[in-house]
Design a protein around this motif. Sequence first.
Motif, PDB file in Angstrom:
ATOM      1  N   ASP A 117       0.724  -0.986   0.181  1.00  0.00           N
ATOM      2  CA  ASP A 117      -0.090   0.220  -0.133  1.00  0.00           C
ATOM      3  C   ASP A 117       0.812   1.291  -0.032  1.00  0.00           C
ATOM      4  O   ASP A 117       0.445   2.443   0.070  1.00  0.00           O
ATOM      5  CB  ASP A 117      -1.033   0.015   1.393  1.00  0.00           C
ATOM      6  N   GLN A 118       2.147   1.342   0.232  1.00  0.00           N
ATOM      7  CA  GLN A 118       3.029   2.476   0.181  1.00  0.00           C
ATOM      8  C   GLN A 118       3.725   2.705  -1.169  1.00  0.00           C
ATOM      9  O   GLN A 118       4.575   3.267  -1.393  1.00  0.00           O
ATOM     10  CB  GLN A 118       4.030   2.055   1.198  1.00  0.00           C
ATOM     11  N   CYS A 119       3.036   1.707  -2.266  1.00  0.00           N
ATOM     12  CA  CYS A 119       3.922   2.140  -3.513  1.00  0.00           C
ATOM     13  C   CYS A 119       2.647   2.626  -4.640  1.00  0.00           C
ATOM     14  O   CYS A 119       1.471   2.664  -4.178  1.00  0.00           O
ATOM     15  CB  CYS A 119       4.061   0.591  -3.957  1.00  0.00           C
ATOM     16  N   GLN A 120       3.023   2.823  -5.733  1.00  0.00           N
ATOM     17  CA  GLN A 120       2.138   3.444  -6.840  1.00  0.00           C
ATOM     18  C   GLN A 120       2.571   2.835  -8.073  1.00  0.00           C
ATOM     19  O   GLN A 120       3.821   2.811  -8.412  1.00  0.00           O
ATOM     20  CB  GLN A 120       2.053   4.747  -6.926  1.00  0.00           C
ATOM     21  N   GLU A 131       9.935   4.601 -13.726  1.00  0.00           N
ATOM     22  CA  GLU A 131       9.841   3.471 -12.933  1.00  0.00           C
ATOM     23  C   GLU A 131       8.424   2.476 -13.021  1.00  0.00           C
ATOM     24  O   GLU A 131       7.660   3.091 -13.444  1.00  0.00           O
ATOM     25  CB  GLU A 131       9.988   3.783 -11.591  1.00  0.00           C
ATOM     26  N   VAL A 132       8.776   1.355 -12.657  1.00  0.00           N
ATOM     27  CA  VAL A 132       7.546   0.254 -12.904  1.00  0.00           C
ATOM     28  C   VAL A 132       6.674   0.475 -11.466  1.00  0.00           C
ATOM     29  O   VAL A 132       5.576   0.584 -11.881  1.00  0.00           O
ATOM     30  CB  VAL A 132       7.973  -1.207 -13.050  1.00  0.00           C
ATOM     31  N   ALA A 133       7.285   0.732 -10.438  1.00  0.00           N
ATOM     32  CA  ALA A 133       6.741   1.064  -9.180  1.00  0.00           C
ATOM     33  C   ALA A 133       7.463   2.027  -8.392  1.00  0.00           C
ATOM     34  O   ALA A 133       8.800   1.922  -8.278  1.00  0.00           O
ATOM     35  CB  ALA A 133       6.661  -0.273  -8.288  1.00  0.00           C
ATOM     36  N   ARG A 134       6.693   2.846  -7.998  1.00  0.00           N
ATOM     37  CA  ARG A 134       7.495   4.079  -7.111  1.00  0.00           C
ATOM     38  C   ARG A 134       6.738   4.326  -5.877  1.00  0.00           C
ATOM     39  O   ARG A 134       5.478   3.697  -5.646  1.00  0.00           O
ATOM     40  CB  ARG A 134       7.165   5.260  -8.022  1.00  0.00           C
ATOM     41  N   ALA A 135       7.426   5.235  -4.878  1.00  0.00           N
ATOM     42  CA  ALA A 135       6.822   5.385  -3.441  1.00  0.00           C
ATOM     43  C   ALA A 135       5.471   6.030  -3.807  1.00  0.00           C
ATOM     44  O   ALA A 135       5.457   6.953  -4.324  1.00  0.00           O
ATOM     45  CB  ALA A 135       7.755   6.022  -2.767  1.00  0.00           C
ATOM     46  N   PHE A 187      10.338   6.190   1.497  1.00  0.00           N
ATOM     47  CA  PHE A 187      10.928   5.531   0.303  1.00  0.00           C
ATOM     48  C   PHE A 187      11.076   6.283  -1.126  1.00  0.00           C
ATOM     49  O   PHE A 187      11.375   5.598  -1.912  1.00  0.00           O
ATOM     50  CB  PHE A 187      10.074   4.007   0.158  1.00  0.00           C
ATOM     51  N   ALA A 188      10.903   7.420  -0.970  1.00  0.00           N
ATOM     52  CA  ALA A 188      11.084   8.275  -2.095  1.00  0.00           C
ATOM     53  C   ALA A 188      12.270   8.434  -3.129  1.00  0.00           C
ATOM     54  O   ALA A 188      12.161   8.429  -4.084  1.00  0.00           O
ATOM     55  CB  ALA A 188      10.403   9.890  -2.034  1.00  0.00           C
ATOM     56  N   GLU A 236      10.134  -2.047  -7.800  1.00  0.00           N
ATOM     57  CA  GLU A 236      10.390  -3.270  -8.049  1.00  0.00           C
ATOM     58  C   GLU A 236      11.566  -3.798  -8.106  1.00  0.00           C
ATOM     59  O   GLU A 236      11.846  -4.970  -7.733  1.00  0.00           O
ATOM     60  CB  GLU A 236       9.890  -3.388  -9.660  1.00  0.00           C
ATOM     61  N   ILE A 237      12.671  -2.969  -8.549  1.00  0.00           N
ATOM     62  CA  ILE A 237      14.040  -3.410  -8.322  1.00  0.00           C
ATOM     63  C   ILE A 237      14.416  -3.278  -6.977  1.00  0.00           C
ATOM     64  O   ILE A 237      15.201  -4.386  -6.285  1.00  0.00           O
ATOM     65  CB  ILE A 237      15.135  -2.393  -9.219  1.00  0.00           C
ATOM     66  N   HIS A 238      14.107  -2.500  -6.172  1.00  0.00           N
ATOM     67  CA  HIS A 238      14.606  -2.318  -4.739  1.00  0.00           C
ATOM     68  C   HIS A 238      13.774  -3.565  -3.963  1.00  0.00           C
ATOM     69  O   HIS A 238      14.701  -3.962  -3.321  1.00  0.00           O
ATOM     70  CB  HIS A 238      14.121  -1.092  -4.059  1.00  0.00           C
TER      71      HIS A 238
END
Length: 621
Positions: free
Chosen positions: A32-35, A354-358, A366-367, A373-375
């Motif tokens: 839930d902390q991603c977009q 990015e595929v997935a960001r903060a 996490f910004a 996705e990589i992290h």
Amino acid sequence: MRRLRSVLSALGWLSGLLVSGFAAGSQPVRLDQCQVIGTHNSYHVAPGPAMDALLRLRSQAAADSLAYTHRPIREQLGILGIRQLELDVHADPDGGHFARPLGPVLAAERGLGDVPGHDPEGVLRAPGFKILHVPDFDFVSPTLTFQSALKEVREWSAAHPFHFPILVMVELKEDSAGKEFTQPVRFTPALLDALDSEIRAGIPAAQRFEPDQLRGGLPTLREAVSGRGWPAVSTLLGKVLFAMDNEGAVRDLYLTNAANLSGRAMFVSVPREHPAAAWMKVNNPERDFDRIGALVREGFLVRTRADSPTADARANRVEQRERALASGAQFVSTDYPEPDLSLSRYRVRFPGGEVARANPLTGAAFADLGDLEIHAADTPGIRNRQGMAAHQLRNLGEASRNYARALELDPQGEPTAEDLERVRRLAPQLHLVRGEPFRLRDVAVVVHPDRPWIGYHLFWDDDLDFPEDNDPCDHEVVWVEYEPASGRAVTVFTYFHGEILEAPVKGGRVRIGVEWGKHGSLPLDARRRPVPLPSKLETHWKRLHGAGRRLPEHPLGRGWPLRFEGSAEDYRRFDVRLGLAERLRDPRMVVRSRWPNAVIQQRILRYNFAAKTGWPDEAAR
């Protein structure tokens, strides 16, 4: 014997290998902390010229709203980095309900031209759930059946097992263009159960995340979200989630007898107080911007839309897109993950690609981490699995980089004096068949730092059946489990041609039979009989005694025996003793680590070997 079971099947136990967090000392990012970016009607292909002309006779606006085309699903996932899909599903239990759309007939009657066939293989005639937008008028799709769409997702996911979790929204369609056109098949309780079954048949359990897994024994999903919250992304890599797009009667029917979605395959969009509340559909981020933000801050997942239907792209209008991205909704859906330059340069993507960001509301901590996705994959467990996958494919450079990173995140430990004493005392006694053609070259020992396990990795000169593979050894493994209090061996596990064999240790002595020429390891009883006796042993004897080994003329097998000359009883007579304890004097061959293949490749051996299962519980998951 050196063939590792399928890399993909071995990945099923990935989550059990993860060490908490992404890296040492870091806080794990929750889902839930991603977009991420998603696509609306992900299967959609714009109607052709004749159907477009027919639609424009009825409504210019309707025709404009359907004039968009998506890449195939695998390309959306792989090239565009899409991590939310939407599929419109129609029930067709008898088959053929949507096989003859009326639109092409009407277009021909009006002289608008022919409509090319859209179902050359006739899949619409068979029973099953179908994927299309509007029967009779908007029916073109590269994936005409729900089953074929699931197959595309499954295969892409399996080939990219560390991807950010994918949300697949499923809209159950029960509408038509009018009374004179094809009428829908209404969803019944039996059809809803069948839909769940098709999801589970199409996406294996190892690749799925269901409501019960989020609930985790709590009475409701609402309590799980407000308490534990959604899982860390690192534990959901490679997973696919399903959510019903419908609200109203169909959703309520799905919730009958399962208000908390117990036993169901899909999440549903319900009010925040509902027992099934975990994911919400809020499609208008301009009107409902504050509502989306409130839901996100409470821990719910939200899907919203950046554009609808095609008007924003035609006018290159970005206001709804910017509000959607700023709203905090975790899934932002679009018809334009890439621009349609015939309309404008409008598209939806993150500034950094990015595929997935903060998440802009809940992921501020996490910004600076870049693509999540990589992290998320930067854990020792995942790096080890990536290393093993590359190792199996003989991409040794990539394997080395991932193994090195795994050990950087979770460093090996030096064995203690107690470790060294236990390793030698519990070392298996090997029993060979007379005439064994290969010598035991090296023994590396890995002591698990947390569990009472010792892995004895045996490297024989070669495998009789594989002269051509250019591996300079045959890697086999024996694991000994001991009782921590007494230090006594209690169980032995062995790797035997893709199986894990298990036997109790009696009398304190671990005895292992070594298969002639192939070195599959077999637990033996006090009379040196295999326990259990695998059927593969008899199969191998029949072939080696009869037809002989593989590739008998291969030049790298010169001088090797062509076949086993003895009887089946001779093949399982293990009467040549080879002790290991005396070979374990060099402490450099003993390490403490959770990642055996990584530590052996990086710290112990100077030559290549085939990666094998790290610990005995891995194969059982």
